[in-house]
Scaffold this active site. Structure first.
Site, PDB file in Angstrom:
ATOM      1  N   GLU A 209       7.929  -0.813   9.636  1.00 40.22           N
ATOM      2  CA  GLU A 209       6.922  -1.505   9.240  1.00 40.22           C
ATOM      3  C   GLU A 209       6.360  -2.401  10.311  1.00 40.22           C
ATOM      4  OE1 GLU A 209       7.166  -3.972   5.886  1.00 40.22           O
ATOM      5  OE2 GLU A 209       5.103  -4.268   5.618  1.00 40.22           O
TER       6      GLU A 209
ATOM      7  N   MET B 165      13.906  -6.935   6.418  1.00 44.42           N
ATOM      8  CA  MET B 165      12.901  -5.673   6.048  1.00 44.42           C
ATOM      9  C   MET B 165      13.510  -4.898   4.938  1.00 44.42           C
ATOM     10  SD  MET B 165      10.271  -3.848   6.565  1.00 44.42           S
ATOM     11  CE  MET B 165       9.722  -2.573   5.645  1.00 44.42           C
ATOM     12  N   GLU B 166      12.496  -4.642   3.833  1.00 49.02           N
ATOM     13  CA  GLU B 166      12.965  -3.898   2.695  1.00 49.02           C
ATOM     14  C   GLU B 166      13.176  -2.422   2.666  1.00 49.02           C
ATOM     15  OE1 GLU B 166       9.935  -5.221   3.438  1.00 49.02           O
ATOM     16  OE2 GLU B 166       8.344  -4.292   2.675  1.00 49.02           O
TER      17      GLU B 166
ATOM     18  N   GLU C  87      13.623  -9.304  -0.436  1.00 50.08           N
ATOM     19  CA  GLU C  87      13.900  -7.652  -0.057  1.00 50.08           C
ATOM     20  C   GLU C  87      14.079  -7.168  -0.887  1.00 50.08           C
ATOM     21  OE1 GLU C  87      12.386  -7.514   2.690  1.00 50.08           O
ATOM     22  OE2 GLU C  87      12.433  -9.579   3.471  1.00 50.08           O
TER      23      GLU C  87
END
Ligand code: B3K
Ligand code: ZN
Length: 896
Positions: A125, A267-268, A302
């Site tokens: 992302e 970050m998910e 997250e």
């Protein structure tokens, strides 16, 4: 405009659906640090809902193209260029196979595939996937992924990707492989892989419907003893989402991996969250109470993205707040529930106050400068510059307002409808608003302005009491004041502001509320629907002239202007039933006093403090009915940055003098009270990071910090020296060190130097603690004889300093440039020269981190003329040397 040409400015209005769709993708990685080969096979077809395109444009950056085949046949009509790959003559449906290479070991941007501590990680992302392979790297292209990882088995024993592990085994030459399949469609930004020498803490739990889930927290072997809290936080997050929103974990396996080189918090990625070590690793010796709380919040954040972001994702990056604002709101509620349950209003208020402090200090500032943008921006040059306080924190406030309007149940109904309509889709902010509106039978057309208008709204309040008629009128006016040009351009009309209000009687108790036209009084807090530029609300049956408690619990992200007298503020501070507004009254009182003092300091006039302020604060300090955590927040003065921001011309030196003056006065006037507080709030015994224990430590350490301000800081030095030596946790040890550093500003003390040296030796092998060591020094108070820029420049040459590691760069460079205003804004411009050097240095290594640092000067026009000119010169210097699009956007907008 083709898909891959990169125009200078991307506009929301130009959105068009993708010309092609990807039905599935199969990726094969041969992981080698210097040159990794990626084979990407995609089943593609034309999008029936898009105009027919002449060619297929795939995005790609920093890739070396090896081969392209369409339906297994080498494709001659393919052209690789700086931004991607253009393919002519493609059929309507086809299998596209692309082989390319990238260089993870050389990747210092930490976007795409990179190496950190000899392990492989990815960050995709917003647009990192195109640095791994050629792709339709945009969030509205969702597909299913099958991923095979191959690597040397000794160096990379663990191979992870999204979803479920379906096969693994050995290969020739000491290599091995693992094959992963993610059953859920996802956009490319949620792809992840991790390969390396890692170990995991594991737990097996059953989700609400009885399904078995494997949870893992992966770290480097020496960090395994710091994973328990992250695991507990994950389990709490899973339970909370089941209970509060009826959302269940959809995968059999959920992994968190910690990495020390990371651009942001975490970050998910679907089923494989990748985290900055800062938000995973904790034990009592290395992590503070704040660290423990942040880990819980970020793990929650997250995890909650799994539904708000992953299952329902964003159509385009302008919709970023759709997932970020909503998920921040969810993590805020999670933390509040964890601290105080649904009912402990004071504990919930502590969390609310902390969040509002951040919003006001950072988002309001952003909204007043050249980077001002709506929650849903209209344009950007570099999307990574729009992961902002506005998109995240103001976005969360916008989501919170739905809950304020409809209540918890109404909000839940809206969420349910949102998932019912959009699960598996890439949607827009409007879709969320419409789900909330439809589920609650209300037209929310006007509410759209919260997404499209930038700037901080100002609500002016006028009140009048008619004793004979027993009527009390409240007139509210809304506008944006002196908005920055970037914000002004977006402002079209009045907002729907849920304005919570209460009326307080002479005895300090809330009065019953009855609005004109209502048959009876009900409740003591009302949420007014404030929708017009000017609107009057009339309360009837008001027995006595009340004191208004305005915008209770900060019901909307606005500035409230009302002429309270100092006595009224002191009264609210003592009596308001709304804990947020009790705190708020104290802040208003302090801010007003501090700004008056700063104005005098700017003119070198003598300073003096009204005794009533000291009395009001003394009363809070010793009010045992208030929780320690609340008292700590109430006695914390507004930050120097916030105060400077409130001045007509920001003058950091004057603010610093004024604030220090007040701190010293409060320290001296309340010395006995501080000593008593210090004693009463010790937390003997084993350490526990509970909100309650943390509250005691926080108040105790605040007392220590005040005592360190005394001209003769002997008490503080004695207490801090003992606390430093005896501490069984990092909160107390770091607070003691900080107090020693502060005390040594008034009176040189050898205790500070020796504690600093001891701290380094003790934690040499703990990078996250060494970050604290750098930050404490970068943010310490300086003096004419000892400017902190000298300390910082010296620390830049310390063997433990490494500018390539973002946490370390933040701990030293950012701490100085953003968290030590009085020293950074030194009149000789030495801070700005340092800033320019570091922005340029980072620009060549890591543009995302460089751009964050570049923002430290964006409010330059608001400063005194001397500083302003020096800041402009520094900005111009950077503008003339910058290479990245990221930094260029920031400095060019600042200089416009
Ligand atoms: N979604 C990520 C942020 C990505 C930032 C890209 N520059 C973390 C989060 O908000 O959960
Ligand atoms: Zn997020």
């Amino acid at each position: 405009m083709t898909d891959t040409a990169t125009p200078a400015v991307i506009h929301r209005a130009d959105y068009a659906p993708p010309a092609f769709l990807i039905d599935s993708v199969t990726l094969e990685f041969d992981l080698v640090p210097a040159r990794t080969i990626v084979k990407n096979s995609m089943r593609m077809r034309r999008n029936p809902d898009a105009a027919r395109a002449a060619r297929l444009e795939l995005m790609g950056e920093q890739l070396e193209l090896v081969s392209v085949a369409v339906n297994g046949v080498p494709h001659a009509a393919a052209r690789a260029h700086e931004h991607g790959l253009t393919l002519d003559d493609v059929p309507d449906t086809f299998e596209l196979t692309i082989v390319s290479a990238c260089a993870p070991a050389e990747n210092t941007t930490l976007s795409g595939l990179y190496v950190s501590s000899d392990n492989f990680f990815t960050q995709c992302e917003a647009e990192g996937f195109r640095r791994i392979t050629y792709f339709l790297d945009r969030p509205d292209v969702m597909t299913t992924y099958t991923v095979t990882l191959r690597a040397d088995k000794a160096a990379y024993p663990v191979l992870l990707s999204n979803g479920n592990l379906i096969e693994e085994g050995d290969l020739a030459d000491g290599r091995h492989f693992a094959k992963w399949e993610d059953p859920f469609k996802k956009p490319s930004y949620l792809f992840a892989l991790v390969a390396g020498r890692l170990v995991a803490l594991e737990e097996r739990i059953k989700s609400v419907s009885g399904k078995e889930k494997l949870l893992q927290v992966w770290v480097e072997p020496h960090d395994l003893d710091k994973t328990r809290h992250a695991m507990e936080s994950l389990i709490h997050s899973i339970r909370w989402d089941e209970e509060r929103f009826g959302l269940e974990l959809d995968l059999d396996r959920f992994m968190i991996v910690a990495v020390s080189d990371f651009n942001m918090g975490a970050m998910e990625n679907k089923g494989l969250n990748i985290f900055n070590t800062k938000y995973v690793l904790a034990n009592p010796e290395t992590a503070t109470d704040t660290d423990f709380a942040n880990i819980e919040a970020v793990v929650g954040h997250e995890y909650f993205h799994n539904w708000t972001g992953n299952r329902v994702t964003c159509r385009d990056w302008f919709q970023l707040s759709l997932k970020e604002g909503l998920t921040v709101f969810r993590d805020q509620e999670f933390s509040a529930d964890m601290a105080g349950g649904a009912t402990d209003e004071t504990a919930r208020a502590v969390k609310r106050i902390e969040d509002v402090r951040v919003l006001r200090q950072m988002q309001f500032a952003e909204d007043s400068g050249p980077m001002a943008h709506p929650v849903r921006p209209e344009s950007y040059v570099e999307i990574n510059n729009f992961y902002t306080m506005t998109v995240y924190e103001k976005g969360a406030e916008v989501v919170r307002m739905y809950q304020t309007l409809f209540g918890r149940d109404g909000f839940r109904r809206g969420m349910d409808l949102y998932f019912k309509r959009h699960d598996g889709q890439a949607v827009a902010c409007d879709d969320f608003r419409l789900a909330l509106a439809d589920a609650n039978g209300r037209d929310l057309a006007q509410f759209e302005r919260w997404y499209s208008q930038a700037g901080t709204p100002r609500v002016t309040v006028e009140t009048a009491y008619d004793a004979d008629a027993q009527r009390y009128t409240v007139t509210l006016k809304q506008g944006y004041g002196d908005a920055a040009p970037a914000a002004r351009a977006t402002q079209k009309g009045p907002l729907l502001i849920p304005f919570a209000i209460g009326l307080i009687g002479r005895d300090g108790a809330d009065l019953p509320l009855r609005l004109e036209g209502e048959s009876a009084a009900s409740g003591t807090t009302r949420v007014l629907d404030f929708t017009e530029t000017e609107q009057t609300f009339t309360f009837v049956d008001v027995r006595e002239a009340p004191l208004p408690s305005l915008l209770r619990n900060f019901s909307a992200p606005v500035v409230v202007e009302y002429d309270y007298t100092a006595d009224e503020l002191a009264f609210l501070l003592a009596h308001d039933s709304d804990p947020f507004n009790r705190w708020e009254a104290g802040q208003r009182l302090a801010t007003r006093e501090l700004l008056a003092l700063a104005a005098r300091a700017a003119e070198n006039a003598p300073l003096q403090l009204d005794d009533s302020v000291v009395t009001a604060f003394a009363r809070v300090l010793t009010d045992e009915t208030l929780s320690p955590a609340f008292r700590e927040l109430a006695l914390m003065l507004p930050s120097e940055a916030y105060l400077a921001e409130q001045m007509a011309e920001s003058n950091p030196a004057a603010v610093h003098r004024a604030r220090q003056f007040v701190r010293k006065r409060l320290a001296a006037a309340l010395r006995e009270a501080w000593l008593a507080i210090y004693d009463r709030h010790r937390t003997p015994g084993a350490y526990a990071p509970t909100p309650e224990a943390a509250g005691h430590r926080g108040l105790k350490n605040l007392a220590l910090a005040y005592l360190a301000e005394l001209d003769d800081p002997a008490d503080a030095v004695k207490l801090a020296t003992a606390q430093y030596a005896e501490a069984n946790n990092m909160t107390d040890r770091a607070a003691a060190l900080s107090a020693l550093l502060a005390a040594s500003t008034s009176k040189e003390t050898p205790a500070a130097e020796s504690a600093l040296a001891d701290f380094y030796r003790r934690f040499e092998k703990e990078p996250l603690v060494i970050d604290k060591w750098f930050a404490l020094q970068a943010t310490q108070r300086g003096s004419a004889a000892r400017p902190i820029i000298d300390v910082v420049r010296k620390l830049m040459t310390h063997p433990a300093f490494n500018i390539k590691n973002p946490n370390r760069a933040r701990s030293l460079i950012f701490s100085f440039c953003s968290a030590n205003p009085a020293q950074f804004h030194a009149e000789d411009g030495s801070g700005y020269a340092f800033w320019a050097e570091q922005v340029i240095a980072l620009d060549a290594l890591n543009p995302q981190v460089a751009a964050r640092l570049a923002r430290a000067l964006e409010l330059w026009r608001r400063y005194t003329p001397v500083l302003r000119e020096k800041m402009r010169a520094a900005l111009e210097q950077v503008a003339s040397q910058v290479k990245s699009r990221d930094v260029r956007e920031i400095v060019e907008k600042a200089l416009v």
